[in-house]
Design an enzyme around this catalytic site. Structure first.
Site, PDB file in Angstrom:
ATOM      1  N   GLY A 134       0.793  -1.224   0.000  1.00  0.00           N
ATOM      2  CA  GLY A 134       0.000   0.000   0.000  1.00  0.00           C
ATOM      3  C   GLY A 134       0.822   1.269   0.000  1.00  0.00           C
ATOM      4  O   GLY A 134       0.282   2.361  -0.149  1.00  0.00           O
ATOM      5  N   HIS A 177      16.622  11.452 -12.714  1.00  0.00           N
ATOM      6  CA  HIS A 177      15.880  10.224 -12.399  1.00  0.00           C
ATOM      7  C   HIS A 177      15.149  10.354 -11.063  1.00  0.00           C
ATOM      8  O   HIS A 177      15.618  11.013 -10.148  1.00  0.00           O
ATOM      9  CB  HIS A 177      16.840   9.022 -12.351  1.00  0.00           C
ATOM     10  CG  HIS A 177      17.171   8.475 -13.715  1.00  0.00           C
ATOM     11  ND1 HIS A 177      18.375   7.886 -14.003  1.00  0.00           N
ATOM     12  CD2 HIS A 177      16.440   8.432 -14.863  1.00  0.00           C
ATOM     13  CE1 HIS A 177      18.381   7.486 -15.277  1.00  0.00           C
ATOM     14  NE2 HIS A 177      17.224   7.825 -15.817  1.00  0.00           N
ATOM     15  N   ASP A 204      14.895   8.416  -8.587  1.00  0.00           N
ATOM     16  CA  ASP A 204      15.615   8.034  -7.363  1.00  0.00           C
ATOM     17  C   ASP A 204      16.653   9.082  -6.973  1.00  0.00           C
ATOM     18  O   ASP A 204      17.375   8.906  -5.995  1.00  0.00           O
ATOM     19  CB  ASP A 204      16.236   6.630  -7.493  1.00  0.00           C
ATOM     20  CG  ASP A 204      17.213   6.523  -8.657  1.00  0.00           C
ATOM     21  OD1 ASP A 204      17.051   7.263  -9.646  1.00  0.00           O
ATOM     22  OD2 ASP A 204      18.132   5.691  -8.579  1.00  0.00           O
ATOM     23  N   HIS A 205      16.692  10.190  -7.731  1.00  0.00           N
ATOM     24  CA  HIS A 205      17.574  11.304  -7.370  1.00  0.00           C
ATOM     25  C   HIS A 205      16.823  12.618  -7.146  1.00  0.00           C
ATOM     26  O   HIS A 205      17.333  13.500  -6.457  1.00  0.00           O
ATOM     27  CB  HIS A 205      18.674  11.470  -8.435  1.00  0.00           C
ATOM     28  CG  HIS A 205      19.618  10.312  -8.456  1.00  0.00           C
ATOM     29  ND1 HIS A 205      20.860  10.342  -7.886  1.00  0.00           N
ATOM     30  CD2 HIS A 205      19.455   9.036  -8.915  1.00  0.00           C
ATOM     31  CE1 HIS A 205      21.442   9.153  -8.014  1.00  0.00           C
ATOM     32  NE2 HIS A 205      20.605   8.347  -8.639  1.00  0.00           N
ATOM     33  N   ASP A 263      29.415   5.519  -7.897  1.00  0.00           N
ATOM     34  CA  ASP A 263      28.280   4.672  -8.294  1.00  0.00           C
ATOM     35  C   ASP A 263      28.701   3.202  -8.338  1.00  0.00           C
ATOM     36  O   ASP A 263      29.481   2.808  -9.195  1.00  0.00           O
ATOM     37  CB  ASP A 263      27.815   5.148  -9.687  1.00  0.00           C
ATOM     38  CG  ASP A 263      26.690   4.319 -10.287  1.00  0.00           C
ATOM     39  OD1 ASP A 263      26.231   3.349  -9.646  1.00  0.00           O
ATOM     40  OD2 ASP A 263      26.260   4.662 -11.415  1.00  0.00           O
ATOM     41  N   SER A 303      12.286   8.398 -19.289  1.00  0.00           N
ATOM     42  CA  SER A 303      13.283   9.484 -19.256  1.00  0.00           C
ATOM     43  C   SER A 303      14.475   9.166 -20.145  1.00  0.00           C
ATOM     44  O   SER A 303      15.439   9.926 -20.171  1.00  0.00           O
ATOM     45  CB  SER A 303      13.765   9.696 -17.818  1.00  0.00           C
ATOM     46  OG  SER A 303      14.326   8.497 -17.322  1.00  0.00           O
ATOM     47  N   HIS A 304      14.411   8.031 -20.847  1.00  0.00           N
ATOM     48  CA  HIS A 304      15.587   7.615 -21.615  1.00  0.00           C
ATOM     49  C   HIS A 304      15.540   8.248 -23.009  1.00  0.00           C
ATOM     50  O   HIS A 304      15.224   7.609 -24.017  1.00  0.00           O
ATOM     51  CB  HIS A 304      15.638   6.091 -21.708  1.00  0.00           C
ATOM     52  CG  HIS A 304      17.032   5.584 -21.943  1.00  0.00           C
ATOM     53  ND1 HIS A 304      17.910   6.199 -22.803  1.00  0.00           N
ATOM     54  CD2 HIS A 304      17.715   4.529 -21.424  1.00  0.00           C
ATOM     55  CE1 HIS A 304      19.060   5.549 -22.809  1.00  0.00           C
ATOM     56  NE2 HIS A 304      18.972   4.541 -21.971  1.00  0.00           N
ATOM     57  N   VAL A 348      21.009  -1.468 -22.894  1.00  0.00           N
ATOM     58  CA  VAL A 348      22.293  -1.464 -22.178  1.00  0.00           C
ATOM     59  C   VAL A 348      22.092  -0.672 -20.895  1.00  0.00           C
ATOM     60  O   VAL A 348      21.228   0.199 -20.811  1.00  0.00           O
ATOM     61  CB  VAL A 348      23.438  -0.828 -23.004  1.00  0.00           C
ATOM     62  CG1 VAL A 348      23.704  -1.641 -24.267  1.00  0.00           C
ATOM     63  CG2 VAL A 348      23.125   0.619 -23.349  1.00  0.00           C
ATOM     64  N   GLY A 388      22.808   1.877 -17.684  1.00  0.00           N
ATOM     65  CA  GLY A 388      23.287   3.243 -17.519  1.00  0.00           C
ATOM     66  C   GLY A 388      24.414   3.366 -16.509  1.00  0.00           C
ATOM     67  O   GLY A 388      24.885   4.482 -16.247  1.00  0.00           O
ATOM     68  N   HIS A 389      24.827   2.248 -15.932  1.00  0.00           N
ATOM     69  CA  HIS A 389      25.820   2.299 -14.852  1.00  0.00           C
ATOM     70  C   HIS A 389      27.100   1.581 -15.247  1.00  0.00           C
ATOM     71  O   HIS A 389      27.066   0.500 -15.833  1.00  0.00           O
ATOM     72  CB  HIS A 389      25.245   1.652 -13.592  1.00  0.00           C
ATOM     73  CG  HIS A 389      24.011   2.318 -13.080  1.00  0.00           C
ATOM     74  ND1 HIS A 389      24.054   3.396 -12.234  1.00  0.00           N
ATOM     75  CD2 HIS A 389      22.705   2.076 -13.326  1.00  0.00           C
ATOM     76  CE1 HIS A 389      22.811   3.782 -11.958  1.00  0.00           C
ATOM     77  NE2 HIS A 389      21.976   2.995 -12.611  1.00  0.00           N
TER      78      HIS A 389
END
Lengths: 565, 565
Positions: A62, A89, A91-92, A208, A246-247, A378, A380-381
């Site tokens: 929930g 992103h 998460d940022h 990272d 967002s890519h 592919v 991003g990291h």
């Protein structure tokens, strides 16, 4: 076997920060992937890097979002000189509106695209943030902190790393980063800049660690274009490509392929439409005149002349793609010969949802192309090979892996040691662990408590462990509610007890026995002269709980309500 | 692009089975991985192959097991000549006790090890099944069906394929199969036997499709031994190896490695101890004298002299391994330098649980070896390359892929077409689709309804869609319960309304507003002369539901109880 000092780290509160020292603490994002937020402190002033959300999983029923835990800085928000966002992103940047609620005038620094995405988000929250655009190569003082920004390549345009200079030393925070040597937009990760910074001396590298376990190098993004081209060339019917909203570079390659194959393109999904509009306005996405059409128009074109770019690549049940897979999409019905491309990663935890979508599409006859059967995604990291390049360019004295679970942090730390960083100078710190840089040496010195802060609907923080634990019990076993009115003087039942269950059984007679059991229990409590409602309730709970455990071996929540009239 | 006829298949009830025709229908196991059960019908008689369980996932909260849907044969159990079990995995034998409840004297055919595992299971259910041991090479009539058994290699010993001869034609059901050419026990899949059967003519091949999407060949099981050896050789402290509790050959290789490195072995986990005892008694597991010791003894040995073989490789939260990862195991505390090997697959859907265990172990300092960083696991199911060998040996006229989700079934069917099976003779049938073999041609002719049958605690089937839907609502949002006693004549409230919530909010004041809202609503219903409890309850539900949606944007279950006194 590792030479690293491992283990969860200190448990006690941190000491006072010595004069001339720099403190680093993550309020989220370390020991998990998501809700990245790191706080730096020097001379009584604070600087924040990133402020993202974590998307909840099974143990958080929930819950809509999980925020970083702001408690450690809540009393010190006036001491924050600024918030730096490395890229756009969720998460940022996703938790920024929640931080701005606490301090609306906090200046937010970021690149053009990052701030454009944030501005769109803040508009939804009816906020007007103080936005300060910065760009690669720029150096600028933000309060007590001397910042320098570097271009980095990631799976979203316009990402930045930030160097933070203080008298205590130089920190480099990579943000999310990889080293694509042939980036689609030509904007390389500034390894030359990192090398210059390394010459100057980097005292602490926050790096990272997401793909530190993956050997080798990430394939260049531009190699996906020809694969998409090959796939699309063979299709005579509809093509639907799902990817992250967002890519921009991924979508660019899809658009380019559509042009080459004479297909017009409809964007599907609110975030896809919004983000690609922003990207196009900023010149980050090149959209040929007349290529994009509305969904309504697209469904009326011949099937070989259209391509859809959609959200839903993670199997989100309400997304357009999931609805297509279930045969429930209002405008697009999948037929044999249609081709769906999942040009996206498979985020751990989403496997069942994504495979459910794939099976649904296959069942309807679609050909489904995804990263397991074609090179259509592919990461991003940076993989391990790229991290070695980074370490060797930067030559940091101390390393603190960020943006990862424990397995990633440790693998990232081990790579640092392989490039010559002293094992003792690699700090594996989870959320809340306080890392102090004193005289050039970084060390975990203490811990602040970091909890999970949940957003559920409109409110933040009122859903906590106790509510979640109740939800887990209710979700597993439902409940049995027993209601009875008793005479306040005698404790005598004034009505037949009502026994009802939800989430317990489909059988309407499942609880019949329980009602007579409760009546017996009420006779007993009355005979014993018990009149207090809480004691009667307790007796009922015990009797019904025992009965259900013996009869069904289940554990529904038992909820007696005794009303005294 | 596929030449196969795709799509979900027929929707109407099947026609009467023509004389001399053979009918095949799966009551589970096709379009999913688990609860395998296929029913064959000829001349009014039935034969069942396998009867397994499916382990529930997210959409099935609180459910312990999912059974095949027996309804299609419930009225015809007397017509069943026998149940054949291909091997002893839970997804093939787990539902047998539930079928035996309906027909206790049903003869069950299987190999020695398969029946030994079933017997142990039936003892727990206090059942005494009629067991008939069969073995590879054997041919035997079971009622109307002429059966022949073939050795097959899989991730459990003593697995069988079964050929079913009837006047309508020959069916070969592979069970779970791979073609390890260097099996640890030397017991090859009987490709020679399959070839002879192919010479005779196979009219319908039911074939394991699990790994049809995976190119190439499964690495031989015996290559895992040297990898385990290398790993264990480097460890100075404890070694813990987790794997499936029925994977006798995997455990054999662990035991062999332990012997070579002077470690004694403790088995951890109830199913591991039980299954390995059975395997050792049957001579399928070779345990050197004195190698195995009790856990209590093991924890007192020097750390370099001990190895634990444990369950918990799928991150099961109550398993010993999960408890170690959380630092909660009573006897084994993980320390830096310990090594944990996950010698197992990662079943889709278990990623978060398994990575949670890995992160917990890494956090405590353990080195964790798993299939992503070392070759410590191989699959038990044939990859595409092996399936081609099977098709070419058997040369079936018709193919019906089983044991897989839609994506697997289709990939398996496409491989058949590549080997020369007519696309029109490949039947992609999900659970319940009736496939009739008439004059040598297999075709989907109809459908019987197949639901999911849930075991929750002691009872079977009483938890259904309605209960699960309630659990999902309760699990996401909890509930708000409102209880009030009203005068039966006037509808006047006889008590303050009680408003309470569980799973809604940690804030004790969250529902304060709701109570006064309910009082207002009660005044209104009383003023309007409403006395029926269900109408009063409805008014309360509506008012509270609206309030909570506007105030919180959440959807708890609203449960009003109105007692008339």
């Amino acid at each position: 076997m590792s030479e690293l000092a491992v283990g969860p780290g200190p448990t006690s509160a941190p000491p006072a920060l010595p004069d001339g020292a720099l403190r680093t603490v993550a309020l989220g994002g370390i020991s998990e992937v998501g809700r990245n937020m790191t706080v730096f402190e020097y001379g009584g002033r604070l600087l924040i890097v990133d402020c993202g959300v974590l998307f909840p999983e099974d143990p958080h029923p929930g819950v809509d979002l999980i925020l970083p835990d702001f408690r450690a800085i809540e009393g010190r928000l006036d001491e924050v000189d600024g918030l730096v966002l490395t890229h756009g992103h969720e998460d940022h940047i996703g938790a920024v509106p929640f931080l701005l609620r606490l301090r609306p005038d906090l200046p937010v620094y970021g690149s053009t695209f990052t701030l454009a995405l944030l501005a769109a988000k803040c508009r939804e929250h009816k906020q007007k943030p103080v936005l300060v655009e910065v760009s690669e190569g720029e150096r600028r003082n933000v309060g007590a902190f001397d910042l320098e920004f570097f271009a980095v390549n990631h799976s979203i345009p316009d990402a930045l790393a930030v160097a933070i200079r203080t008298p205590a030393g130089v920190v480099l925070h990579t943000g999310d980063i990889k080293l694509d040597q042939l980036p689609l937009d030509g904007r390389l990760t500034d390894l030359a800049g990192f090398s210059r910074l390394g010459d100057e001396g980097v005292d602490l590298l926050c790096v990272d660690s997401t793909n530190a376990e993956v050997p080798g190098f990430v394939t260049p993004e531009r190699e996906i274009g020809p694969v998409l081209d090959d796939v699309i060339a063979k299709v005579r019917q509809r093509v639907i490509v799902a990817c992250f909203a967002s890519h921009v570079h991924r979508v660019q390659q899809v658009l380019d392929a559509a042009v080459r194959h004479g297909r017009r393109v409809a964007l599907v999904g609110r975030s896809m439409v919004r983000n690609m509009n922003i990207a196009a306005e900023l010149g980050l996405l090149n959209v040929p005149e007349g290529l994009l059409i509305d969904l309504d128009e697209a469904v009326n074109l011949p099937e070989s002349h259209v391509l859809f770019v959609s959200t839903g690549s993670q199997g989100e049940p309400l997304s357009a793609l999931s609805r297509m897979a279930r045969g429930e999409h209002r405008q697009i019905s999948i037929r044999a010969g249609d081709t769906v491309v999942l040009a996206s990663s498979l985020i751990p935890g989403n496997e069942n949802a994504v495979f459910g979508v794939i099976n649904g599409l296959v069942r309807l006859g679609a050909d489904v192309v995804h990263q397991s059967n074609a090179k259509v995604h592919v990461s991003g990291h940076a993989s391990a090979g790229e991290l070695l390049f980074l370490y060797n360019a930067i030559r940091p004295s101390n390393v603190m892996p960020v943006h990862g679970e424990w397995r990633h942090l440790r693998a990232c730390g081990e790579l640092a040691v392989q490039t010559g960083v002293a094992a003792d100078n690699v700090v594996l710190a989870e959320n809340g662990v306080v890392v102090d840089l004193v005289d050039g040496k970084a060390q975990a010195t203490g811990r602040v408590e970091i909890g999970e802060v949940y957003v559920d609907g409109l409110s933040v923080g009122d859903v906590g462990e106790s509510t979640l634990s109740d939800r887990l019990i209710l979700g597993e076993g439902g409940f049995i509610a027993i209601t009875v009115a008793v005479d306040s003087a005698t404790g005598r039942a004034m009505s037949e007890p009502t026994v009802s269950g939800r989430g317990f059984s489909d059988d309407p007679k499942a609880l019949d026995e329980a009602a007579s059991l409760v009546e017996m229990e009420l006779s007993r409590t009355e005979a014993e002269g018990i009149t207090e409602t809480h004691r009667i309730a307790q007796a009922i709970r015990r009797a019904v709980g025992r009965w259900v455990a013996e009869t069904y071996r289940r554990r529904p929540m038992i909820i007696p309500t005794v009303i005294s009239v």
